[in-house]
Design an enzyme around this catalytic site. Structure first.
Site, mmCIF file in Angstrom:
data_model
loop_
_atom_site.group_PDB
_atom_site.id
_atom_site.type_symbol
_atom_site.label_atom_id
_atom_site.label_comp_id
_atom_site.label_asym_id
_atom_site.label_seq_id
_atom_site.Cartn_x
_atom_site.Cartn_y
_atom_site.Cartn_z
ATOM 1 N N HIS A 41 0.845 -1.192 0.000
ATOM 2 C CA HIS A 41 0.000 0.000 0.000
ATOM 3 C C HIS A 41 0.883 1.246 0.000
ATOM 4 O O HIS A 41 1.666 1.452 0.931
ATOM 5 C CB HIS A 41 -0.906 0.008 1.237
ATOM 6 N N TYR A 52 3.407 0.263 5.049
ATOM 7 C CA TYR A 52 3.891 -0.867 5.855
ATOM 8 C C TYR A 52 3.114 -2.160 5.654
ATOM 9 O O TYR A 52 2.987 -2.958 6.580
ATOM 10 C CB TYR A 52 3.906 -0.506 7.351
ATOM 11 N N HIS A 53 2.635 -2.404 4.430
ATOM 12 C CA HIS A 53 1.816 -3.600 4.197
ATOM 13 C C HIS A 53 2.323 -4.459 3.038
ATOM 14 O O HIS A 53 1.544 -4.845 2.170
ATOM 15 C CB HIS A 53 0.362 -3.196 3.931
ATOM 16 N N PRO A 54 3.615 -4.806 2.991
ATOM 17 C CA PRO A 54 4.093 -5.652 1.893
ATOM 18 C C PRO A 54 3.587 -7.089 2.031
ATOM 19 O O PRO A 54 3.520 -7.633 3.128
ATOM 20 C CB PRO A 54 5.618 -5.595 2.037
#
Length: 533
Positions: free
Chosen positions: A298, A471-473
């Site tokens: 994101h 912070y959403h890999p």
């Protein structure tokens, strides 16, 4: 090689690893070794919700602090990627929001051929882990280890944001994890009586007294040991320059190192695209073309207004007040230290005709950009917006065969016109909300991007210059029904027996929301799969 006697070895004590370790040992039938490269992550900054600002903004003992390759569509910037290091993983440094995503995300996985991953099948696992402050119902659980609470801040701006969203014409929803996600409303949080409730606090620490669970911190995995097509153990050490040791397991190796390091460990172990491995002189144990590919994240952009009243984080924690916040929390667990300064937001659609919201908003009672490293010199409030389902795909590859070298991360942000359009529209919608009447008595000048940024070209330039990871890999050990996927629907690695990947890296596509709750759900579901096997 040490014959450990452990049935399972879990690599990574993060959001998934802690959950899995607790669930696999609760019956007393299995013996488990949990290896975590970081520390115990039980200090004041981790426990205190307000500590998130310090934990996330730079590389530190709790934060791996990765960095991407220069992003060609973002002014060739290298972007900072915080990831949790230590027990609890990123659940020990995140903003503590409990968001599951949209039901349609999981139904989409099932439509991709992944049986058992539809919303009706995963909802029981969300509920199993949860102890919701408002009690259990059709959508929520009670009695689980993970405390899910409502916001209790006295800060008036959180309600002002919700009122402004409604005034701007968007619906209101009281529960983003309930019947309908779309709208503006309050967030739920993994905070328990003013304390961060990471998976280490919720799942692991109550389980550490079990004789069938051993947890080693400071245990840095080098590779998974694979013989005759089967994972038999793990090689690890206490860090660079220390002697490596090998430990064997009786049943399975469970890789839970996250979207960055799970693919890295697989590649170092000889599982990945054969040509990439051969180029580095790594013996190919399984030619798995999708390892490290399919990276999604994101991308976030902010609209920041100055606030005309001294009611935001700057004034509340200015000067000696910041020290007093820490001391008050340390001795009484009261005061501003109990807050994460982020209690409201929204899920909205950037255009008509969409089945699900494609934008997420986070409203912060502070000036917050560049991971909190910039512009903490004034009262203000920040509205973050991200595109929930980007089309862009990146990859993670090895820089070298040294396990202590960080991998090469290329997120490939903004690679498609749709990704650019959605963020551009999202920023315009953010401005519309912040311009609504409920903000009139609080609104100062627009600090970022600034009133001079008006045209689509101006907005695109601002996004390229100032966007950052949210912070959403996910996705780098893709689950799929096809033979090219890294893992199957039971999270078993194709081509290697006795090995599963269990973390956010297995998600085939990004879900519509923050990724911590779904990662915990994945671990809950995996524990049942392993027990059934």
């Amino acid at each position: 090689m040490e014959n450990s006697g452990f049935d399972y070895i879990i690599i990574g004590g993060g959001s998934a690893g802690c959950t899995l370790a607790a669930r696999l040992t609760e019956s007393g039938e299995n013996t488990v070794l949990l290896l975590e490269a970081g520390g115990k992550a039980d200090g004041l900054l981790v426990k205190m919700p307000a500590g998130v600002g310090e934990l996330i903004k730079n590389q530190n003992v709790h934060n791996w602090g990765f960095e991407t390759e220069p992003q060609k569509n973002c002014n060739n910037r290298k972007m900072f990627w915080p990831r949790g290091k230590g027990l609890g993983g990123s659940s020990s440094i995140n903003a503590m929001l409990y968001v599951r995503g949209h039901a349609g995300d999981y139904d989409h996985w099932a439509q991709m051929g992944l049986k058992g991953w539809d919303y009706a099948s995963v909802l029981p696992y969300f509920k199993k882990s949860e102890n919701n402050e408002s009690g259990g119902d059709e959508f929520h659980g009670s009695g689980g280890p993970l405390q899910v609470s409502n916001g209790h801040s006295k800060a008036e701006l959180f309600k002002v944001f919700i009122d402004a969203g409604v005034a701007a014409g968007y619906p209101y929803t009281d529960d983003f994890n309930g019947k309908s996600q779309e709208g503006v409303g309050p967030y739920q949080m993994t905070i328990n009586d003013g304390e961060r409730w990471s998976t280490a606090a919720a799942f692991l620490r109550p389980a550490l007294s079990r004789p069938n669970l051993k947890c080693e911190t400071g245990a840095f995995t080098h590779r998974i040991l694979i013989e005759n097509g089967k994972a038999i153990g793990v090689e690890y050490s206490a860090g660079a320059g220390t002697a490596a040791k090998q430990v064997r397991c009786n049943k399975e190796v469970l890789l839970c190192a996250g979207a960055v390091q799970s693919p890295q460990i697989l590649l170092l172990s000889g599982v990945g695209p054969a040509t990439e491995l051969q180029a580095l002189g790594i013996e190919v144990k399984a030619d798995s073309p999708s390892v490290g590919k399919n990276l999604q994240d994101h991308l976030d952009i902010s609209v920041i207004n100055e606030c005309t009243k001294p009611i935001t984080a700057f004034s509340l924690n200015k000067g000696f007040r910041q020290m007093m916040t820490g001391l008050k929390y340390l001795f009484t667990k009261q005061g501003l230290g109990r807050e994460n300064f982020l209690e409201s937001g929204g899920f909205l659609k950037s255009r008509e005709g969409l089945e699900m919201p494609d934008l997420q908003y986070h409203f912060v009672n502070a000036v917050m950009w560049n991971h909190g490293n910039r512009a903490q010199d004034r009262d203000g409030y920040t509205l973050h917006v991200c595109q929930l389902r980007p089309e862009s795909r990146g990859e993670i590859t090895l820089k070298s065969t040294n396990p202590f070298d960080y991998p090469k991360i290329d997120a490939n942000y903004l690679a498609t016109e749709e990704d650019k359009r959605a963020l551009r529209e999202g920023l315009k919608m953010a401005r519309k909300i912040l311009a609504a009447a409920p903000f009139d008595e609080y609104r100062g000048a627009e600090f970022m991007p600034g009133a001079h940024v008006k045209s689509d070209a101006d907005i695109d330039k601002y996004i390229a210059e100032c966007s950052e990871t949210l912070y959403h890999p996910i996705g780098t050990c893709r689950m799929g029904a096809d033979e090219a996927s890294v893992v199957d629907a039971e999270l078993k690695v194709r081509g290697v027996a006795g090995l599963r990947v269990i973390d956010a890296s297995i998600m085939p596509t990004l879900i519509g929301g923050n990724t911590n709750a779904p990662t915990i759900m994945i671990a809950e579901k995996a524990a049942d799969m392993i027990a059934a096997a």
